[in-house]
Design a protein around this motif. Structure first.
Motif, PDB file in Angstrom:
ATOM      1  N   PRO A   2      36.481 -24.356 -17.249  1.00  0.00           N
ATOM      2  CA  PRO A   2      35.294 -23.656 -16.770  1.00  0.00           C
ATOM      3  C   PRO A   2      34.320 -24.618 -16.076  1.00  0.00           C
ATOM      4  N   PHE A   3      33.664 -24.116 -15.063  1.00  0.00           N
ATOM      5  CA  PHE A   3      32.558 -24.830 -14.427  1.00  0.00           C
ATOM      6  C   PHE A   3      31.322 -23.992 -14.683  1.00  0.00           C
ATOM      7  N   ILE A   4      30.311 -24.632 -15.249  1.00  0.00           N
ATOM      8  CA  ILE A   4      29.090 -23.930 -15.634  1.00  0.00           C
ATOM      9  C   ILE A   4      27.951 -24.392 -14.735  1.00  0.00           C
ATOM     10  N   ARG A   5      27.156 -23.444 -14.319  1.00  0.00           N
ATOM     11  CA  ARG A   5      25.922 -23.744 -13.596  1.00  0.00           C
ATOM     12  C   ARG A   5      24.808 -23.098 -14.429  1.00  0.00           C
ATOM     13  N   THR A   6      23.906 -23.935 -14.930  1.00  0.00           N
ATOM     14  CA  THR A   6      22.822 -23.462 -15.788  1.00  0.00           C
ATOM     15  C   THR A   6      21.489 -23.658 -15.068  1.00  0.00           C
ATOM     16  N   MET A  22      24.954 -28.316 -24.530  1.00  0.00           N
ATOM     17  CA  MET A  22      25.892 -28.459 -25.639  1.00  0.00           C
ATOM     18  C   MET A  22      26.095 -27.132 -26.380  1.00  0.00           C
ATOM     19  N   GLY A  23      25.068 -26.296 -26.407  1.00  0.00           N
ATOM     20  CA  GLY A  23      25.223 -24.970 -27.019  1.00  0.00           C
ATOM     21  C   GLY A  23      26.206 -24.105 -26.246  1.00  0.00           C
ATOM     22  N   ILE A  24      26.113 -24.151 -24.922  1.00  0.00           N
ATOM     23  CA  ILE A  24      27.061 -23.415 -24.077  1.00  0.00           C
ATOM     24  C   ILE A  24      28.465 -23.981 -24.268  1.00  0.00           C
ATOM     25  N   HIS A  25      28.563 -25.302 -24.235  1.00  0.00           N
ATOM     26  CA  HIS A  25      29.871 -25.951 -24.367  1.00  0.00           C
ATOM     27  C   HIS A  25      30.536 -25.591 -25.695  1.00  0.00           C
ATOM     28  N   GLN A  26      29.790 -25.680 -26.784  1.00  0.00           N
ATOM     29  CA  GLN A  26      30.374 -25.381 -28.096  1.00  0.00           C
ATOM     30  C   GLN A  26      30.785 -23.922 -28.187  1.00  0.00           C
ATOM     31  N   ALA A  27      30.028 -23.031 -27.568  1.00  0.00           N
ATOM     32  CA  ALA A  27      30.401 -21.611 -27.565  1.00  0.00           C
ATOM     33  C   ALA A  27      31.726 -21.401 -26.834  1.00  0.00           C
ATOM     34  N   LEU A  28      31.915 -22.106 -25.723  1.00  0.00           N
ATOM     35  CA  LEU A  28      33.175 -22.010 -24.984  1.00  0.00           C
ATOM     36  C   LEU A  28      34.347 -22.536 -25.823  1.00  0.00           C
ATOM     37  N   PHE A  40      31.804 -29.415 -17.986  1.00  0.00           N
ATOM     38  CA  PHE A  40      31.349 -29.500 -16.601  1.00  0.00           C
ATOM     39  C   PHE A  40      30.224 -28.487 -16.449  1.00  0.00           C
ATOM     40  N   ASN A  41      28.988 -28.962 -16.545  1.00  0.00           N
ATOM     41  CA  ASN A  41      27.826 -28.077 -16.518  1.00  0.00           C
ATOM     42  C   ASN A  41      26.764 -28.704 -15.624  1.00  0.00           C
ATOM     43  N   MET A  42      26.490 -28.073 -14.495  1.00  0.00           N
ATOM     44  CA  MET A  42      25.464 -28.548 -13.579  1.00  0.00           C
ATOM     45  C   MET A  42      24.174 -27.786 -13.871  1.00  0.00           C
ATOM     46  N   VAL A  43      23.119 -28.525 -14.181  1.00  0.00           N
ATOM     47  CA  VAL A  43      21.843 -27.915 -14.536  1.00  0.00           C
ATOM     48  C   VAL A  43      20.911 -27.982 -13.328  1.00  0.00           C
ATOM     49  N   ASN A  44      20.352 -26.831 -12.974  1.00  0.00           N
ATOM     50  CA  ASN A  44      19.413 -26.721 -11.859  1.00  0.00           C
ATOM     51  C   ASN A  44      18.078 -26.187 -12.357  1.00  0.00           C
ATOM     52  N   ASP A  45      17.014 -26.649 -11.719  1.00  0.00           N
ATOM     53  CA  ASP A  45      15.659 -26.199 -12.052  1.00  0.00           C
ATOM     54  C   ASP A  45      15.225 -25.043 -11.162  1.00  0.00           C
ATOM     55  N   VAL A  69      22.919 -18.587 -17.064  1.00  0.00           N
ATOM     56  CA  VAL A  69      24.171 -19.302 -17.232  1.00  0.00           C
ATOM     57  C   VAL A  69      25.237 -18.608 -16.381  1.00  0.00           C
ATOM     58  N   GLU A  70      25.786 -19.347 -15.422  1.00  0.00           N
ATOM     59  CA  GLU A  70      26.881 -18.835 -14.600  1.00  0.00           C
ATOM     60  C   GLU A  70      28.147 -19.586 -14.997  1.00  0.00           C
ATOM     61  N   ILE A  71      29.161 -18.836 -15.387  1.00  0.00           N
ATOM     62  CA  ILE A  71      30.412 -19.425 -15.840  1.00  0.00           C
ATOM     63  C   ILE A  71      31.511 -19.036 -14.856  1.00  0.00           C
ATOM     64  N   THR A  72      32.134 -20.043 -14.272  1.00  0.00           N
ATOM     65  CA  THR A  72      33.287 -19.800 -13.405  1.00  0.00           C
ATOM     66  C   THR A  72      34.509 -20.337 -14.134  1.00  0.00           C
ATOM     67  N   LEU A  73      35.503 -19.487 -14.330  1.00  0.00           N
ATOM     68  CA  LEU A  73      36.700 -19.913 -15.030  1.00  0.00           C
ATOM     69  C   LEU A  73      37.891 -19.081 -14.591  1.00  0.00           C
ATOM     70  N   ARG A  74      39.036 -19.553 -14.992  1.00  0.00           N
ATOM     71  CA  ARG A  74      40.275 -18.864 -14.656  1.00  0.00           C
ATOM     72  C   ARG A  74      40.311 -17.498 -15.329  1.00  0.00           C
ATOM     73  N   ARG A  75      40.788 -16.538 -14.615  1.00  0.00           N
ATOM     74  CA  ARG A  75      40.934 -15.158 -15.078  1.00  0.00           C
ATOM     75  C   ARG A  75      41.851 -15.086 -16.305  1.00  0.00           C
ATOM     76  N   GLY A  76      41.589 -14.115 -17.177  1.00  0.00           N
ATOM     77  CA  GLY A  76      42.527 -13.871 -18.261  1.00  0.00           C
ATOM     78  C   GLY A  76      41.932 -13.699 -19.650  1.00  0.00           C
ATOM     79  N   ARG A  77      40.625 -13.828 -19.809  1.00  0.00           N
ATOM     80  CA  ARG A  77      40.028 -13.633 -21.144  1.00  0.00           C
ATOM     81  C   ARG A  77      39.764 -12.155 -21.365  1.00  0.00           C
ATOM     82  N   SER A  78      39.987 -11.715 -22.573  1.00  0.00           N
ATOM     83  CA  SER A  78      39.762 -10.307 -22.914  1.00  0.00           C
ATOM     84  C   SER A  78      38.268 -10.014 -23.014  1.00  0.00           C
ATOM     85  N   ASP A  79      37.936  -8.722 -22.978  1.00  0.00           N
ATOM     86  CA  ASP A  79      36.542  -8.326 -23.164  1.00  0.00           C
ATOM     87  C   ASP A  79      36.027  -8.764 -24.530  1.00  0.00           C
ATOM     88  N   ALA A  80      36.878  -8.713 -25.542  1.00  0.00           N
ATOM     89  CA  ALA A  80      36.465  -9.138 -26.884  1.00  0.00           C
ATOM     90  C   ALA A  80      36.110 -10.622 -26.900  1.00  0.00           C
TER      91      ALA A  80
END
Length: 134
Positions: A2-6, A22-28, A40-45, A69-80
């Motif tokens: 995943p590539f995260i833009r926060t 780190m909270g976003i990362h640990q959740a992933l 990989f998390n780019m933080v913008n103001d 929080v914008e998360i870009t990742l490969r397709r395939g995760r369930s709604d759950a």
């Protein structure tokens, strides 16, 4: 990977930024099984006049400093899995950086391996094909 833009308010302290990342990362890691080394998390103001939003949309009570929080990742995760991820991000941001859950916006962008190059100018799909099934 995943590539995260926060996006955070410009007044967010370095300590709170670290807690958010780190909270976003640990959740992933916990929710979708992302490997620990895939951070990989780019933080913008943003500042006054750069983010306009309704503070009560959908029954929320937002402050003037939401975290996007914008998360870009490969397709395939369930709604759950996504539901669990979103809940874990909100929970972790509250615990790690004092961000109210109503102040957390999360957007998911999904794509395929062919949409990535993660270093060396190499086509990520070729790397996956070389590794084969895991």
């Amino acid at each position: 990977m995943p590539f995260i833009r926060t996006h955070v308010h410009q007044s967010t302290s370095p300590e709170h930024r670290q807690g958010i990342v780190m909270g976003i990362h640990q959740a992933l890691v916990d929710s979708i099984g992302m490997p620990e080394d895939e951070l990989f998390n780019m933080v913008n103001d943003y500042g006054a006049g750069q983010f306009f939003f309704d503070r009560t949309f959908n029954g929320m009570a937002r402050s003037e400093r939401p975290v996007v929080v914008e998360i870009t990742l490969r397709r395939g995760r369930s709604d759950a899995m996504k539901r669990a991820l979103y809940a874990a991000i909100a929970r972790n941001l509250k615990a790690n950086a004092g961000v109210a859950p109503d102040d957390v916006f999360i957007f998911m962008h999904e794509n395929d391996y062919s949409d990535w190059s993660v270093g060396g100018g190499k086509f990520a799909m070729a790397l996956v094909q070389q590794r084969g099934p895991g």
